[in-house]
Design an enzyme around this catalytic site. Structure first.
Site, mmCIF file in Angstrom:
data_model
loop_
_atom_site.group_PDB
_atom_site.id
_atom_site.type_symbol
_atom_site.label_atom_id
_atom_site.label_comp_id
_atom_site.label_asym_id
_atom_site.label_seq_id
_atom_site.Cartn_x
_atom_site.Cartn_y
_atom_site.Cartn_z
ATOM 1 N N LYS A 14 0.833 -1.170 0.295
ATOM 2 C CA LYS A 14 -0.290 0.032 -0.298
ATOM 3 C C LYS A 14 0.755 1.594 -0.318
ATOM 4 C CE LYS A 14 -3.347 -2.497 2.623
ATOM 5 N NZ LYS A 14 -4.114 -1.766 4.084
ATOM 6 N N ASP A 162 4.129 0.629 14.991
ATOM 7 C CA ASP A 162 3.135 0.318 15.151
ATOM 8 C C ASP A 162 3.276 -0.038 17.283
ATOM 9 O OD1 ASP A 162 0.738 0.697 13.705
ATOM 10 O OD2 ASP A 162 1.039 -1.464 13.522
ATOM 11 N N GLY A 224 -11.294 -3.820 12.751
ATOM 12 C CA GLY A 224 -11.065 -4.310 10.831
ATOM 13 C C GLY A 224 -10.945 -5.824 10.781
ATOM 14 N N ARG A 299 -19.928 -8.338 7.023
ATOM 15 C CA ARG A 299 -20.557 -7.385 5.967
ATOM 16 C C ARG A 299 -21.299 -9.016 6.336
ATOM 17 N NH1 ARG A 299 -17.120 -4.232 1.991
ATOM 18 N NH2 ARG A 299 -15.798 -5.845 2.525
ATOM 19 N N GLY A 348 -15.841 -0.662 12.756
ATOM 20 C CA GLY A 348 -15.035 0.656 13.563
ATOM 21 C C GLY A 348 -16.352 1.845 12.943
ATOM 22 N N GLU A 349 -15.424 2.105 12.246
ATOM 23 C CA GLU A 349 -16.481 3.138 10.867
ATOM 24 C C GLU A 349 -17.527 2.946 9.974
ATOM 25 O OE1 GLU A 349 -13.363 3.867 8.544
ATOM 26 O OE2 GLU A 349 -11.031 4.209 10.059
ATOM 27 N N GLU A 401 -3.595 6.189 9.659
ATOM 28 C CA GLU A 401 -2.207 6.122 10.024
ATOM 29 C C GLU A 401 -1.325 6.794 8.472
ATOM 30 O OE1 GLU A 401 -2.841 1.207 11.317
ATOM 31 O OE2 GLU A 401 -4.217 1.943 9.398
#
Length: 417
Positions: A14, A162, A224, A299, A348-349, A401
């Site tokens: 990423k 982290d 997550g 989901r 959470g979001e 982050e």
């Protein structure tokens, strides 16, 4: 300053390119220029890139495949696109227009407790922590090696850890009740993870309320595929649910979280499991996936629970929420109360159903949520979801982050530390 942020996993890279300098940081106006993900590193890679302007408007997107056999090849693909005219990025035409590289590194151990400029000594210390994070640190190092080869010695690189946020844990919170000499010999202790996310939540919460860092008393819930809770008192992390590794604590997508360790010796004797078998069981076959027998995707589990009345999907959600509720209650006790409970991370979001389930029945300590506010606060929206005047408040704050990494990278480069 244009800062390339890299987060390297075992089969993915990423990235985010962030423009920042002191005045932008001070006014919270630093912004993303480009972002993306390369999946399936090691084979035919899937590339998903996009560029944006200062207002967040999309300038260009790319979704394609290309041979990406190594992390080096992945970073080369990222640089090739960023510096091309097709990216639509203004002012980035060559490597020289990228001024620093910031790397997410999962484990810094007891020595690397703050973000640092990367040199040979820092690389050696990160390598020394591989045994503490064998799934993560080797991949983070691949990104560091590749970026060093691509950018050379003149572009500074910074490691942002982290675990560093949790270096303020007191010894009674980080030590396990094992013989003390085991800690001395092997540094076996609670280190904690998701520090960049919990740190961003602390920053964002105090920014919204206009308060000093030392006045922040919150419980941060990063939910997550990996999940952790963090008790932040007087601005410092004083306890967190993940331990020596990211396996301890809350129920996660495929990780068990807290488990009676005697279960492992029982299974080894009863079913002949090897250590590798048990490691795979705890990390890859447990959690939401293990309980439901269906999926680790929240989901899908909510859909199966509500629409198909699937019993094991319901059970997975109940266990998930119950574990979080227990940690929140414990941290409220350890902190002598908190001003806010904050949800962040993908679940959470976005999962208002799960937030409702976690907070249900906690009005004994003042935790309640407004049903309408809760349903409205999804898909990147930020805000308080508890009724006016309730304490502790309940908030949703989308994590960032990469911004934490970019800002630390800027500070380390400017201070040369």
């Amino acid at each position: 300053m244009n800062i390339l942020v890299l987060n390297c996993g075992s089969s993915s890279v990423k990235f985010r390119l962030i423009h920042t300098y002191f005045d932008l940081i001070r006014e919270n106006k630093d912004y993303s220029i480009a972002s993306g993900l390369i999946e399936r590193v090691g084979s035919e890679g899937l590339l998903s890139f996009r560029s944006t302007n200062a207002q967040g408007e999309v300038l260009s997107t790319l979704r394609t495949t290309a041979p990406v056999r190594t992390h080096q090849a992945a970073i080369d693909q990222i640089i090739k696109w960023i510096t091309s005219e097709n990216s639509g990025i203004q002012g980035i035409q060559s490597l020289e227009d990228i001024h620093a590289v910031g790397h997410r590194v999962v484990h810094g151990g007891e020595k690397l407790t703050r973000s640092v400029l990367i040199d040979d000594s820092v690389v050696e210390q990160i390598e020394d922590c591989i045994e503490l994070a064998p799934l993560h640190n080797p991949q983070n190092l691949k990104g560091i090696y590749a970026a060093k080869k691509t950018f050379g010695p003149n572009i500074p690189q910074v490691a942002v850890f982290d675990t560093a946020f949790h270096h303020t844990l007191p010894d009674h919170a980080y030590l396990y009740a094992l013989p003390y000499q085991i800690y001395r010999r092997h540094r076996i202790r609670r280190y904690g993870f998701h520090g960049l996310s919990h740190r961003y939540v602390r920053f964002r919460y105090r920014t919204i309320l206009g308060m000093e860092r030392e006045n922040v008393n919150i419980i941060s819930l990063h939910l997550g595929n990996g999940c952790s809770a963090c008790a932040i008192k007087n601005g410092n992390s004083i306890d967190t649910s993940m331990g020596m590794t990211p396996l301890e604590g809350l129920v996660m997508g495929t990780r068990a979280g807290d488990v009676d360790p005697a279960i492992l010796t029982y299974l080894a004797h009863k079913e002949g499991h090897s250590l590798d078998d048990l490691d795979k069981l705890l990390n890859s076959q447990s959690g939401l996936l293990g309980i439901s027998g269906l999926t680790n995707d929240m989901r899908e589990l909510i859909e199966e629970s509500l629409e198909n009345d699937d019993r094991r999907a319901k059970l997975a959600l109940e266990i998930f929420a119950y574990r979080i509720k227990k940690y929140v209650g414990a941290y409220l006790s350890a902190m002598n109360g908190a001003d806010a409970i904050i949800f962040t991370g993908g679940i959470g979001e976005n999962a208002d159903f799960i937030r409702q389930k976690i907070c249900a029945g906690m009005n004994w300590c003042g935790i309640e949520i407004d049903e309408n506010l809760n349903k409205q606060t999804t898909r990147g929206r930020e805000g308080r979801i508890s009724p006016d005047g309730n304490k502790p408040e309940v908030w949703v704050i989308p994590t960032n982050e990469e911004l934490v990494i970019a800002r630390d990278t800027y500070r380390c480069v400017m201070r040369k530390e």
